[in-house]
Each structure stands twice: as C-alpha cells, then as structure tokens.
Design a protein around this motif. Structure first.
Motif, PDB file in Angstrom:
ATOM      1  N   ALA A 134     -51.336  24.103  -8.988  1.00  0.00           N
ATOM      2  CA  ALA A 134     -51.255  22.648  -8.874  1.00  0.00           C
ATOM      3  C   ALA A 134     -50.030  22.073  -9.564  1.00  0.00           C
ATOM      4  N   VAL A 135     -49.218  22.944 -10.166  1.00  0.00           N
ATOM      5  CA  VAL A 135     -48.090  22.486 -10.991  1.00  0.00           C
ATOM      6  C   VAL A 135     -46.773  22.604 -10.239  1.00  0.00           C
ATOM      7  N   GLU A 136     -46.052  21.498 -10.173  1.00  0.00           N
ATOM      8  CA  GLU A 136     -44.653  21.495  -9.741  1.00  0.00           C
ATOM      9  C   GLU A 136     -43.817  21.449 -11.015  1.00  0.00           C
ATOM     10  N   TRP A 137     -43.026  22.488 -11.233  1.00  0.00           N
ATOM     11  CA  TRP A 137     -42.316  22.681 -12.500  1.00  0.00           C
ATOM     12  C   TRP A 137     -40.824  22.462 -12.275  1.00  0.00           C
ATOM     13  N   TYR A 138     -40.219  21.599 -13.084  1.00  0.00           N
ATOM     14  CA  TYR A 138     -38.804  21.248 -12.960  1.00  0.00           C
ATOM     15  C   TYR A 138     -38.074  21.560 -14.268  1.00  0.00           C
ATOM     16  N   LEU A 139     -36.846  22.016 -14.160  1.00  0.00           N
ATOM     17  CA  LEU A 139     -36.021  22.325 -15.324  1.00  0.00           C
ATOM     18  C   LEU A 139     -34.837  21.369 -15.392  1.00  0.00           C
ATOM     19  N   HIS A 140     -34.617  20.784 -16.569  1.00  0.00           N
ATOM     20  CA  HIS A 140     -33.503  19.868 -16.811  1.00  0.00           C
ATOM     21  C   HIS A 140     -32.731  20.378 -18.027  1.00  0.00           C
ATOM     22  N   VAL A 141     -31.476  20.730 -17.830  1.00  0.00           N
ATOM     23  CA  VAL A 141     -30.671  21.329 -18.898  1.00  0.00           C
ATOM     24  C   VAL A 141     -29.623  20.337 -19.366  1.00  0.00           C
ATOM     25  N   GLY A 142     -29.617  20.077 -20.663  1.00  0.00           N
ATOM     26  CA  GLY A 142     -28.666  19.135 -21.242  1.00  0.00           C
ATOM     27  C   GLY A 142     -29.322  18.348 -22.360  1.00  0.00           C
ATOM     28  N   ASP A 143     -28.752  17.192 -22.663  1.00  0.00           N
ATOM     29  CA  ASP A 143     -29.229  16.344 -23.753  1.00  0.00           C
ATOM     30  C   ASP A 143     -30.416  15.515 -23.274  1.00  0.00           C
ATOM     31  N   PHE A 144     -31.580  15.757 -23.844  1.00  0.00           N
ATOM     32  CA  PHE A 144     -32.779  15.040 -23.426  1.00  0.00           C
ATOM     33  C   PHE A 144     -32.611  13.525 -23.517  1.00  0.00           C
ATOM     34  N   ARG A 145     -31.824  13.046 -24.462  1.00  0.00           N
ATOM     35  CA  ARG A 145     -31.683  11.599 -24.662  1.00  0.00           C
ATOM     36  C   ARG A 145     -31.135  10.904 -23.422  1.00  0.00           C
ATOM     37  N   THR A 146     -30.374  11.605 -22.624  1.00  0.00           N
ATOM     38  CA  THR A 146     -29.847  11.010 -21.386  1.00  0.00           C
ATOM     39  C   THR A 146     -30.531  11.575 -20.147  1.00  0.00           C
ATOM     40  N   LEU A 147     -31.015  12.817 -20.226  1.00  0.00           N
ATOM     41  CA  LEU A 147     -31.631  13.444 -19.057  1.00  0.00           C
ATOM     42  C   LEU A 147     -32.876  12.713 -18.586  1.00  0.00           C
ATOM     43  N   HIS A 148     -33.656  12.134 -19.507  1.00  0.00           N
ATOM     44  CA  HIS A 148     -34.928  11.535 -19.101  1.00  0.00           C
ATOM     45  C   HIS A 148     -34.764  10.139 -18.517  1.00  0.00           C
ATOM     46  N   GLU A 149     -33.561   9.565 -18.594  1.00  0.00           N
ATOM     47  CA  GLU A 149     -33.354   8.205 -18.107  1.00  0.00           C
ATOM     48  C   GLU A 149     -33.646   8.116 -16.607  1.00  0.00           C
ATOM     49  N   GLY A 150     -34.452   7.142 -16.233  1.00  0.00           N
ATOM     50  CA  GLY A 150     -34.762   6.913 -14.828  1.00  0.00           C
ATOM     51  C   GLY A 150     -35.809   7.831 -14.240  1.00  0.00           C
ATOM     52  N   MET A 151     -36.358   8.743 -15.037  1.00  0.00           N
ATOM     53  CA  MET A 151     -37.375   9.660 -14.518  1.00  0.00           C
ATOM     54  C   MET A 151     -38.746   8.994 -14.517  1.00  0.00           C
ATOM     55  N   PRO A 152     -39.683   9.483 -13.715  1.00  0.00           N
ATOM     56  CA  PRO A 152     -41.047   8.929 -13.727  1.00  0.00           C
ATOM     57  C   PRO A 152     -41.631   8.977 -15.139  1.00  0.00           C
ATOM     58  N   ALA A 153     -42.238   7.876 -15.564  1.00  0.00           N
ATOM     59  CA  ALA A 153     -42.798   7.803 -16.913  1.00  0.00           C
ATOM     60  C   ALA A 153     -43.903   8.846 -17.080  1.00  0.00           C
ATOM     61  N   PRO A 154     -43.980   9.470 -18.248  1.00  0.00           N
ATOM     62  CA  PRO A 154     -44.961  10.537 -18.455  1.00  0.00           C
ATOM     63  C   PRO A 154     -46.339  10.033 -18.860  1.00  0.00           C
ATOM     64  N   HIS A 155     -47.340  10.867 -18.588  1.00  0.00           N
ATOM     65  CA  HIS A 155     -48.676  10.702 -19.154  1.00  0.00           C
ATOM     66  C   HIS A 155     -48.797  11.503 -20.453  1.00  0.00           C
ATOM     67  N   ALA A 156     -47.929  12.509 -20.619  1.00  0.00           N
ATOM     68  CA  ALA A 156     -47.991  13.386 -21.782  1.00  0.00           C
ATOM     69  C   ALA A 156     -46.587  13.846 -22.137  1.00  0.00           C
ATOM     70  N   ILE A 157     -46.310  13.893 -23.438  1.00  0.00           N
ATOM     71  CA  ILE A 157     -45.049  14.440 -23.933  1.00  0.00           C
ATOM     72  C   ILE A 157     -45.384  15.556 -24.914  1.00  0.00           C
ATOM     73  N   LEU A 158     -45.017  16.781 -24.571  1.00  0.00           N
ATOM     74  CA  LEU A 158     -45.171  17.928 -25.455  1.00  0.00           C
ATOM     75  C   LEU A 158     -43.847  18.049 -26.199  1.00  0.00           C
ATOM     76  N   TYR A 159     -43.816  17.554 -27.425  1.00  0.00           N
ATOM     77  CA  TYR A 159     -42.535  17.375 -28.111  1.00  0.00           C
ATOM     78  C   TYR A 159     -42.286  18.551 -29.039  1.00  0.00           C
ATOM     79  N   ASP A 160     -41.326  19.398 -28.679  1.00  0.00           N
ATOM     80  CA  ASP A 160     -41.114  20.635 -29.434  1.00  0.00           C
ATOM     81  C   ASP A 160     -39.644  21.033 -29.532  1.00  0.00           C
ATOM     82  N   PRO A 161     -38.753  20.093 -29.905  1.00  0.00           N
ATOM     83  CA  PRO A 161     -37.385  20.495 -30.190  1.00  0.00           C
ATOM     84  C   PRO A 161     -37.321  21.147 -31.572  1.00  0.00           C
TER      85      PRO A 161
END
Length: 281
Positions: A134-161
């Motif tokens: 049931a999972v569609e998995w996407y990879l985004h490589v780079g600086d998260f601070r700019t990569l997440h801009e404009g993406m669908p808002a999350p229901h969950a953030i697994l924060y592990d930098p």
C-alpha cells in the motif's frame, strides 16, 4: 561517491543488534536497541500510523526526514505490508545523501532488516520511486529545508536527522517555524524524535507546535512528540515542566548561529502565552 567504508561502519549496539555508524559525525543510527526496535517503537507505534491511516480517506502522507540506512522507512513498509489500507500511503524520504543507504545495501546481510526489501530499495535508488504494498515510496536528495517546499502536507513526520550538535541547521527555531507553516491546519500531523532535550522542546513550542512526552526507547526514559493539533498528544508538557524551563541553564531556543543557555525574558513570556500553557493552573 567516495569509499563508503571510509565514511561508515557496521557496529553492534547494546541490544546485540547491528547498525550503521557514521565515522564523520561520530553518531550511530538507532543506538542502544537497534534500528528496527527503535523505528517501530519511536515512530510507527507511538504515531499510531496504521490506526490513523485507516481513518483517512485518500492519501496518508509521511515525511521520513533523515532516511539514513532506511530503518524508519522499512518499519513503515512492514507496518502496511499485510494490511489493506483505506488510504494510499505516500512515504517521502529525505536525505542529503544516499551514501548511508548504499552502504547499508552493501551490508544488508549483516544488518538483516533490509534483506526482504532489497527490490524496493534498488528501485528507489534507481528511479527515486518504489511501490511496496500500500506504500508509494519517494526519495528526495538534498537539503530538506528547501526540498519539502510545495509538497503535500504530511500527517506524520518521522524526524531523524543527525543531532543538533552534528546537524544544527535542521534544529533551529527558524527551521521549525517554517516547518510548522508548511503543515495544513486542517490536517493533524504528529512529529516524533528520539530527543528529550529541553532546548529542542522549547524551540518546537516557540515555532508553534504543541509538544508532549513520547515513549521510552533504549536509554531514554522518554522521547518527544509534537503536533499542530493538541488533541493528538497523549502526554502534553504541563506547567510543572514549564517551571523547570525557567530554572534551567540550557533552555534557550536553538536559533541560527546560537547555542542553548538560560531562556531569555522575551522567550519565556512567549512560551508562557502558548495555548498549551495559557490560562492553565
């Protein structure tokens, strides 16, 4: 890509599980209890991902910040592997580099948890997208601070930098305030992390989040959960905790270029006015 053996190594943590250690940052991924035990307890179970996704129609969006060696992502894949989800699970993994994942793939036999997911990981590394149940998995490589801009808002953030010491730019008040603004006010979101740092919790609160105590894991008797919806927290920080902040010598919010010390008067006043504490005895 440089020699991965020079950058990472396989280590055995206290529980006997195998994990990856970054030589450069001097930090072990999922220390003490190991990758999968921590990923399941800290993120999947206490975020109630399966339960919340079952109550969601359409897409259930998860941001996996700090993909690393993919233990958190694999825990999500496994959580939904044998279930019919009402929602499509859209798992967005972010990292500045795929080097730790590439190292983990090279050492999949030693690590164990990647063994059943090699095909999905190979597809992800090759095309930046993979499907697993049931999972569609996407990879985004780079600086998260700019990569997440404009993406669908999350229901969950697994924060592990990496930790605030090794990766300070992903722990600042400025960053967390921008992260909070990227959430959909109508969509409840939970944020989970291993920390129990007073300074990090103060930073999250001043950024707009509601903050609570999270589940114990490994050597930590509690971790941290944050949300844009207060009712998603089962153990919100209370005014007794707030008074300890006032006495702490390391409670100042983490600002760009700064370090934690005693909280300043103006930050203390803002903290006391937060809806989580305002008007409560």
């Amino acid at each position: 890509m440089s020699n991965l053996v020079d950058e990472y190594e396989i280590v055995t943590v206290a529980s006997g599980a195998r994990s990856v250690r970054s030589r450069e940052h001097g930090e072990t991924f999922h220390p003490v209890i190991g990758p999968m035990a921590e990923a399941r307890t800290l993120h999947v179970e206490q975020q109630r991902l399966v339960e919340r996704a079952a109550a969601t129609r359409g897409d259930f969006v998860i941001w996996d910040v700090g993909l690393g060696a993919a233990a958190n992502a694999v825990a999500v894949l496994e959580a939904f592997a044998s279930r019919e989800a009402a929602a499509t699970i859209r798992l967005h993994s972010f990292d500045v580099s795929v080097a730790p994942l590439a190292f983990a793939v090279e050492n999949a036999a030693a690590l164990g948890y990647l063994a059943d997911h090699r095909a999905a990981v190979a597809e992800l590394l090759d095309s930046r997208r993979a499907t697993a149940g049931a999972v569609e998995w996407y990879l985004h490589v780079g600086d998260f601070r700019t990569l997440h801009e404009g993406m669908p808002a999350p229901h969950a953030i697994l924060y592990d930098p990496y930790s605030p010491k090794a990766n300070p730019e992903l722990w600042t008040l400025e960053h967390f305030a921008e992260l909070f603004r990227s959430l959909d006010p109508e969509r409840g979101c939970l944020w989970s992390n291993y920390t129990r740092s007073t300074a990090v919790r103060v930073t999250l609160l001043l950024a707009g989040f509601f903050v609570g105590r999270g589940a114990a894991t490994g050597e930590k008797e509690e971790t941290t959960l944050a949300s844009n919806h207060a009712d998603l927290l089962t153990a919100p920080l209370d005014r007794a905790w707030l008074q300890r902040v006032h006495r702490s010598t390391a409670a100042a919010p983490l600002r760009d270029g700064g370090s934690a010390g005693p909280i300043a008067v103006e930050d203390w006043e803002r903290l006391g006015a937060h809806p989580q504490f305002a008007g409560r005895p």
